[in-house]
Design a protein around this motif. Structure first.
Motif, PDB file in Angstrom:
ATOM      1  N   SER A  10       0.829  -1.192   0.000  1.00  0.00           N
ATOM      2  CA  SER A  10       0.000   0.000   0.000  1.00  0.00           C
ATOM      3  C   SER A  10       0.873   1.255   0.000  1.00  0.00           C
ATOM      4  O   SER A  10       1.933   1.291   0.621  1.00  0.00           O
ATOM      5  CB  SER A  10      -0.891   0.004   1.249  1.00  0.00           C
ATOM      6  N   ASN A  11       0.426   2.285  -0.688  1.00  0.00           N
ATOM      7  CA  ASN A  11       1.167   3.538  -0.734  1.00  0.00           C
ATOM      8  C   ASN A  11       0.552   4.608   0.172  1.00  0.00           C
ATOM      9  O   ASN A  11       0.979   5.745   0.168  1.00  0.00           O
ATOM     10  CB  ASN A  11       1.255   4.056  -2.168  1.00  0.00           C
ATOM     11  N   ARG A  12      -0.443   4.269   0.961  1.00  0.00           N
ATOM     12  CA  ARG A  12      -1.098   5.209   1.866  1.00  0.00           C
ATOM     13  C   ARG A  12      -0.675   4.945   3.303  1.00  0.00           C
ATOM     14  O   ARG A  12      -0.554   3.790   3.715  1.00  0.00           O
ATOM     15  CB  ARG A  12      -2.622   5.094   1.758  1.00  0.00           C
ATOM     16  N   LEU A  13      -0.465   6.026   4.061  1.00  0.00           N
ATOM     17  CA  LEU A  13      -0.062   5.910   5.453  1.00  0.00           C
ATOM     18  C   LEU A  13      -1.112   6.533   6.362  1.00  0.00           C
ATOM     19  O   LEU A  13      -1.730   7.540   6.021  1.00  0.00           O
ATOM     20  CB  LEU A  13       1.282   6.611   5.683  1.00  0.00           C
ATOM     21  N   SER A  14      -1.278   5.936   7.535  1.00  0.00           N
ATOM     22  CA  SER A  14      -2.183   6.488   8.543  1.00  0.00           C
ATOM     23  C   SER A  14      -1.467   7.641   9.252  1.00  0.00           C
ATOM     24  O   SER A  14      -0.257   7.836   9.076  1.00  0.00           O
ATOM     25  CB  SER A  14      -2.556   5.402   9.551  1.00  0.00           C
ATOM     26  N   PRO A  15      -2.177   8.413  10.071  1.00  0.00           N
ATOM     27  CA  PRO A  15      -1.514   9.471  10.839  1.00  0.00           C
ATOM     28  C   PRO A  15      -0.400   8.943  11.754  1.00  0.00           C
ATOM     29  O   PRO A  15       0.528   9.671  12.092  1.00  0.00           O
ATOM     30  CB  PRO A  15      -2.649  10.075  11.668  1.00  0.00           C
ATOM     31  N   THR A  20      -1.799   1.748   5.279  1.00  0.00           N
ATOM     32  CA  THR A  20      -3.235   1.481   5.392  1.00  0.00           C
ATOM     33  C   THR A  20      -3.668   0.585   4.255  1.00  0.00           C
ATOM     34  O   THR A  20      -3.201  -0.529   4.156  1.00  0.00           O
ATOM     35  CB  THR A  20      -4.043   2.790   5.418  1.00  0.00           C
ATOM     36  N   HIS A  21      -4.495   1.063   3.350  1.00  0.00           N
ATOM     37  CA  HIS A  21      -5.039   0.247   2.273  1.00  0.00           C
ATOM     38  C   HIS A  21      -4.748   0.893   0.923  1.00  0.00           C
ATOM     39  O   HIS A  21      -4.380   2.049   0.847  1.00  0.00           O
ATOM     40  CB  HIS A  21      -6.556   0.105   2.446  1.00  0.00           C
ATOM     41  N   VAL A  22      -4.919   0.120  -0.117  1.00  0.00           N
ATOM     42  CA  VAL A  22      -4.802   0.633  -1.480  1.00  0.00           C
ATOM     43  C   VAL A  22      -6.054   1.466  -1.769  1.00  0.00           C
ATOM     44  O   VAL A  22      -7.143   1.127  -1.302  1.00  0.00           O
ATOM     45  CB  VAL A  22      -4.686  -0.544  -2.475  1.00  0.00           C
ATOM     46  N   ASP A  23      -5.896   2.542  -2.501  1.00  0.00           N
ATOM     47  CA  ASP A  23      -7.048   3.396  -2.813  1.00  0.00           C
ATOM     48  C   ASP A  23      -8.157   2.601  -3.467  1.00  0.00           C
ATOM     49  O   ASP A  23      -7.917   1.795  -4.368  1.00  0.00           O
ATOM     50  CB  ASP A  23      -6.649   4.530  -3.767  1.00  0.00           C
ATOM     51  N   GLY A  24      -9.362   2.844  -3.031  1.00  0.00           N
ATOM     52  CA  GLY A  24     -10.547   2.230  -3.607  1.00  0.00           C
ATOM     53  C   GLY A  24     -11.396   3.300  -4.273  1.00  0.00           C
ATOM     54  O   GLY A  24     -10.944   4.414  -4.541  1.00  0.00           O
ATOM     55  N   TRP A  25     -12.641   2.966  -4.516  1.00  0.00           N
ATOM     56  CA  TRP A  25     -13.542   3.864  -5.229  1.00  0.00           C
ATOM     57  C   TRP A  25     -13.831   5.131  -4.426  1.00  0.00           C
ATOM     58  O   TRP A  25     -13.832   6.227  -4.966  1.00  0.00           O
ATOM     59  CB  TRP A  25     -14.821   3.112  -5.572  1.00  0.00           C
TER      60      TRP A  25
END
Length: 170
Positions: A10-15, A20-25
């Motif tokens: 995943s390329n998204r990070l939590s605070p 976190t998760h991969v971007d969805g819709w």
């Protein structure tokens, strides 16, 4: 031909700095509603991420892109069960665009599959939970005939030769 299998973190990070998760819709719609340029940048970022990992996996495995139909298993690995399935499966867009050959205005793509149309692939999406390693696990299996797809999927349902005359009854 042997399958190509790889993982895209995943390329998204939590605070807190955790993946976190991969971007969805929902994430994409929120970005587009902010600005169409933000939405386009988010899409390009996601597609490029998948294309980079696919290219790396292809080089490491000395894997040549097949000119046949492919069976693509896409397993979205989530941290928890909070997101609904349609939102998670919205990430298929980034995965399939990142795997496809670049063409036209799509300047990004690894070329692991010919095209993301139904003519060239059958997609089997799944969701799994792993709190430590969220991302997407991708497996591309080249197949020569539709009968092989049925066999790979583990069923014994025959595929009719001519299905354009109405509903298939099993």
């Amino acid at each position: 031909m042997r399958p190509l299998e790889f993982f895209v973190p995943s390329n998204r990070l939590s605070p807190k700095g955790e993946r976190t998760h991969v971007d969805g819709w929902n994430e994409y719609i929120k970005a587009v509603n902010t600005s169409r340029y933000t939405g386009a940048a988010r899409e390009r970022e996601n597609v490029t991420l998948v294309a980079d990992y696919a290219s790396l996996a292809m080089r490491q495995a000395a894997w040549r892109p097949p000119e046949t139909h492919c069976l693509v298993y896409v397993t979205f690995i989530e941290r928890d069960r909070r997101r609904d399935i349609p939102n998670v499966y919205g990430g298929l867009k980034w995965v399939l665009d990142g795997l496809s050959r670049p063409r036209g205005s799509k300047s990004v793509g690894a070329g692991a599959i010919v095209d993301d149309s139904q003519k060239w692939l059958t997609v089997i999406p799944m969701v799994a939970i792993d709190r430590q390693n969220p991302g997407v696990h991708i497996k591309i299996v080249p197949v020569d005939s539709p009968a092989e797809i049925v066999q790979v999927m583990g069923t014994n349902v025959p595929i009719p030769a001519n299905t354009n005359k109405g509903v298939i009854k099993l």
